[in-house]
Design an enzyme around this catalytic site. Structure first.
Site, short mmCIF file in Angstrom:
data_model
loop_
_atom_site.label_atom_id
_atom_site.label_comp_id
_atom_site.label_asym_id
_atom_site.label_seq_id
_atom_site.Cartn_x
_atom_site.Cartn_y
_atom_site.Cartn_z
CB THR A 190 -0.91 0.03 1.25
OG1 THR A 190 -1.48 1.34 1.38
CG2 THR A 190 -0.15 -0.26 2.53
CD GLU B 66 -2.04 5.15 5.12
OE1 GLU B 66 -1.48 5.13 6.22
OE2 GLU B 66 -2.61 6.16 4.68
CE1 TYR C 105 -3.90 -1.71 5.99
CE2 TYR C 105 -2.97 0.37 5.22
CZ TYR C 105 -3.55 -0.86 4.95
OH TYR C 105 -3.78 -1.23 3.64
CE LYS D 6 -2.12 -4.16 3.83
NZ LYS D 6 -2.43 -5.34 3.00
P1 NAP Z 1 -11.33 -4.71 2.64
O1 NAP Z 1 -12.57 -4.38 1.87
O2 NAP Z 1 -11.19 -4.23 4.02
O3 NAP Z 1 -11.20 -6.31 2.63
C1 NAP Z 1 -10.31 -6.99 3.47
C2 NAP Z 1 -10.84 -8.39 3.71
O4 NAP Z 1 -9.95 -9.05 4.62
C3 NAP Z 1 -12.22 -8.43 4.36
O5 NAP Z 1 -13.09 -9.20 3.58
C4 NAP Z 1 -11.97 -9.08 5.71
O6 NAP Z 1 -12.96 -9.99 6.13
C5 NAP Z 1 -10.71 -9.88 5.46
N1 NAP Z 1 -10.04 -10.18 6.71
C6 NAP Z 1 -9.76 -9.33 7.73
N2 NAP Z 1 -9.17 -9.98 8.75
C7 NAP Z 1 -9.08 -11.28 8.37
C8 NAP Z 1 -8.59 -12.46 8.99
N3 NAP Z 1 -8.06 -12.42 10.21
N4 NAP Z 1 -8.66 -13.61 8.31
C9 NAP Z 1 -9.21 -13.68 7.08
N5 NAP Z 1 -9.71 -12.60 6.44
C10 NAP Z 1 -9.65 -11.42 7.07
O7 NAP Z 1 -10.05 -4.23 1.85
P2 NAP Z 1 -9.87 -3.90 0.27
O8 NAP Z 1 -10.14 -2.45 0.08
O9 NAP Z 1 -10.59 -4.90 -0.53
O10 NAP Z 1 -8.30 -4.08 0.12
C11 NAP Z 1 -7.74 -5.35 -0.20
C12 NAP Z 1 -6.30 -5.38 0.28
O11 NAP Z 1 -5.55 -4.35 -0.37
C13 NAP Z 1 -6.12 -5.13 1.78
O12 NAP Z 1 -5.04 -5.93 2.20
C14 NAP Z 1 -5.78 -3.67 1.88
O13 NAP Z 1 -5.03 -3.41 3.03
C15 NAP Z 1 -4.96 -3.49 0.60
N6 NAP Z 1 -4.98 -2.15 0.01
C16 NAP Z 1 -6.18 -1.55 -0.24
C17 NAP Z 1 -6.19 -0.31 -0.87
C18 NAP Z 1 -7.50 0.39 -1.17
O14 NAP Z 1 -7.47 1.59 -1.45
N7 NAP Z 1 -8.63 -0.32 -1.18
C19 NAP Z 1 -4.98 0.31 -1.23
C20 NAP Z 1 -3.79 -0.36 -0.97
C21 NAP Z 1 -3.80 -1.61 -0.36
P3 NAP Z 1 -14.40 -9.56 6.65
O15 NAP Z 1 -15.15 -9.31 5.40
O16 NAP Z 1 -14.86 -10.73 7.41
O17 NAP Z 1 -14.19 -8.34 7.49
N1 GDD Z 2 -12.35 6.96 7.05
C1 GDD Z 2 -12.51 8.28 7.18
N2 GDD Z 2 -13.65 8.78 7.76
N3 GDD Z 2 -11.52 9.10 6.74
C2 GDD Z 2 -11.72 10.44 6.84
C3 GDD Z 2 -12.88 10.99 7.40
C4 GDD Z 2 -13.88 10.12 7.90
O1 GDD Z 2 -14.91 10.53 8.39
N4 GDD Z 2 -12.78 12.34 7.34
C5 GDD Z 2 -11.61 12.62 6.77
N5 GDD Z 2 -10.95 11.47 6.47
C6 GDD Z 2 -9.63 11.39 5.86
C7 GDD Z 2 -8.65 10.48 6.58
O2 GDD Z 2 -8.08 11.16 7.71
C8 GDD Z 2 -7.64 10.23 5.45
O3 GDD Z 2 -6.74 11.30 5.36
C9 GDD Z 2 -8.50 10.23 4.19
O4 GDD Z 2 -9.76 10.80 4.57
C10 GDD Z 2 -8.74 8.85 3.59
O5 GDD Z 2 -9.20 7.99 4.61
P1 GDD Z 2 -9.77 6.52 4.27
O6 GDD Z 2 -10.83 6.61 3.25
O7 GDD Z 2 -10.09 5.87 5.57
O8 GDD Z 2 -8.54 5.81 3.53
P2 GDD Z 2 -6.97 5.79 3.88
O9 GDD Z 2 -6.29 6.64 2.86
O10 GDD Z 2 -6.71 6.08 5.28
O11 GDD Z 2 -6.63 4.25 3.62
C11 GDD Z 2 -7.10 3.56 2.47
O12 GDD Z 2 -6.13 3.66 1.45
C12 GDD Z 2 -4.87 3.03 1.73
C13 GDD Z 2 -3.95 3.25 0.53
O13 GDD Z 2 -3.39 4.53 0.58
C14 GDD Z 2 -7.36 2.12 2.88
O14 GDD Z 2 -8.01 1.44 1.84
C15 GDD Z 2 -6.07 1.38 3.19
O15 GDD Z 2 -6.34 0.00 3.40
C16 GDD Z 2 -5.13 1.55 1.99
O16 GDD Z 2 -3.90 0.88 2.22
#
Ligand code: NAP
Ligand code: GDD
Length: 346
Positions: free
Chosen positions: A129, A131, A157, A161
């Site tokens: 990620t 992050e 987190y 990662k």
């Molecule tokens: P997500 O919607 O939060 O999905 C994560 C999944 O992991 C959920 O289905 C959750 O299960 C499962 N999980 C959590 N703890 C577990 C455990 N102990 N054993 C088995 N499964 C477990 O995340 P996503 O947005 O699809 O992201 C997919 C991956 O990419 C994650 O690793 C995330 O950190 C990474 N990532 C995401 C982004 C982004 O912007 N979306 C960017 C960079 C990296 P439950 O459904 O039961 O909660």
């Molecule tokens: N969740 C959330 N809720 N974030 C908020 C809010 C709120 O009410 N208000 C402001 N924010 C700001 C957070 O402080 C952060 O700066 C930004 O919105 C994005 O927050 P999220 O949508 O929670 O995503 P993230 O950037 O922290 O993390 C996501 O992206 C990562 C990749 O850069 C997640 O998907 C991570 O799993 C992923 O790795």
């Protein structure tokens, strides 16, 4: 014979998009979800309905024996490790569990592959990620973070990662495993969990339009993110595993936008122009015609340390993988609000 792919975290946002893509490509799709093997379990039911073609395995990332059994039985050609505790804000509240699942969970999956004797045949994708970079001024390249940029994670987190990232590369070097890392910048869409800011906003905007909600409370409006569409990003994951050699790739759009801009565009979709007044925790987003307060700040959503700016440079993925995002920022906002208007009308 059809290739077999095992997706951990199949119930999550990316898991759903990736499962659909691999199914379309003719893969036999296997997915790990948590819980008990119980047909009445709501999570199981939901995934079963959405992905009738997927073979589901109930297992936890913390359970090495269950993961090893799954590898031995399935012998997957490709493993996509998407499971994680993925909410950055939550990781400050539960850092130990986050380290166990998001960090050590990666090691469990890699060890399960080795224990099943598949380290020379199974290809492995790790969901790394942006992050990990941390968005700090001193390590922020002008044109965006590349695969070689310095890391400085700002949350439990991000730290977990980073362990997952390095153990994946370490096992590539130690054992010659075909391990790739995808360093993905934020990607969103209609499957995004409501605890993430974009979906929280798109759902609130839809509900405000339908008279189901009056306003929304948010935290830091000035953070900047490089937001793409999840459907585009899973295509990049698959491409990474089809190369001749394993490597590390950034997937990003090369554009960055504030939470404030996301709000403005989302409200524009329902015909409302936002005007801002006040500052800090007293700032408000008003309906410019009626002066009604639609957005307020709640410090509960601030984080102990924040990643202020993320901007990725996807040049390597574009040139080596031939990957290119299709959905742009306004397109993403529109897609999410349109989806939630329909969903909330039901
Ligand atoms: P997500 O919607 O939060 O999905 C994560 C999944 O992991 C959920 O289905 C959750 O299960 C499962 N999980 C959590 N703890 C577990 C455990 N102990 N054993 C088995 N499964 C477990 O995340 P996503 O947005 O699809 O992201 C997919 C991956 O990419 C994650 O690793 C995330 O950190 C990474 N990532 C995401 C982004 C982004 O912007 N979306 C960017 C960079 C990296 P439950 O459904 O039961 O909660
Ligand atoms: N969740 C959330 N809720 N974030 C908020 C809010 C709120 O009410 N208000 C402001 N924010 C700001 C957070 O402080 C952060 O700066 C930004 O919105 C994005 O927050 P999220 O949508 O929670 O995503 P993230 O950037 O922290 O993390 C996501 O992206 C990562 C990749 O850069 C997640 O998907 C991570 O799993 C992923 O790795």
């Amino acid at each position: 014979m059809a290739k077999k792919a095992l997706i951990t975290g199949i119930a999550g946002q990316d898991g759903g998009h990736l499962a659909a893509l691999l199914h379309e490509k003719g893969y036999e799709v296997y997915g790990v979800i948590r819980g008990q093997l119980e047909a009445s379990h709501p999570r199981y039911q939901q995934v079963r309905t959405e992905m009738p073609y997927a073979n589901l395995i109930m297992a936890d990332l913390l359970d090495l024996s269950a993961l090893t059994r799954a590898m031995q039985e399935i012998k997957p050609d490709e493993v996509y490790n998407l499971a994680a505790i993925s909410h950055v804000g939550y990781s400050f509240r539960d850092p130990v569990l986050t380290a166990d699942v998001t960090g050590k969970g990666v090691l469990n999956v890699l060890e399960a592959i080795r224990l099943a004797g598949l380290e020379k045949t199974t290809r492995f994708y790790q969901a790394s990620t942006s992050e990990m970079f941390g968005g700090l001024e001193y390590n922020r390249p002008e044109t965006g973070y590349t695969e070689d940029a310095a890391f400085h994670p700002r949350s439990p987190y991000g730290v977990a990662k980073l362990y997952g990232h390095w153990i994946t590369k370490n096992y590539r070097e130690n054992y010659g495993m075909f391990n790739v890392t995808g360093i993905l910048f934020n990607h969103e869409g209609e499957r995004r969990g409501p605890e993430f800011v974009t979906r929280k906003i798109s759902q609130a905007v839809a509900r405000i339009k339908l008279g189901l909600q009056e306003s929304i409370e948010l935290g830091n409006l000035d953070a900047k993110r490089d937001w793409g569409y999840a459907g585009d990003y899973v295509e990049g994951m698959w491409r990474m595993l089809q190369q001749d050699e394993p490597d590390d790739y950034v997937l990003a759009t090369g554009e960055t936008h504030t939470i404030r801009e996301f709000c403005e565009l989302a409200f524009k979709e329902i015909g409302i122009t936002i005007s801002w007044s006040g500052s800090g925790v007293d700032e408000k987003g008003l309906n410019s015609e009626t002066n009604e307060v639609l957005i307020a700040i709640n410090p509960e959503f601030f984080r102990p340390s924040e990643v202020d700016l993320l901007l990725g440079d996807p040049t390597k993925a574009e040139t080596v993988l031939g990957w290119k995002r299709k959905v742009d920022f306004p397109g993403l906002v529109k897609l999410m609000v349109d989806h939630d208007l329909k969903a909330e009308s039901k």
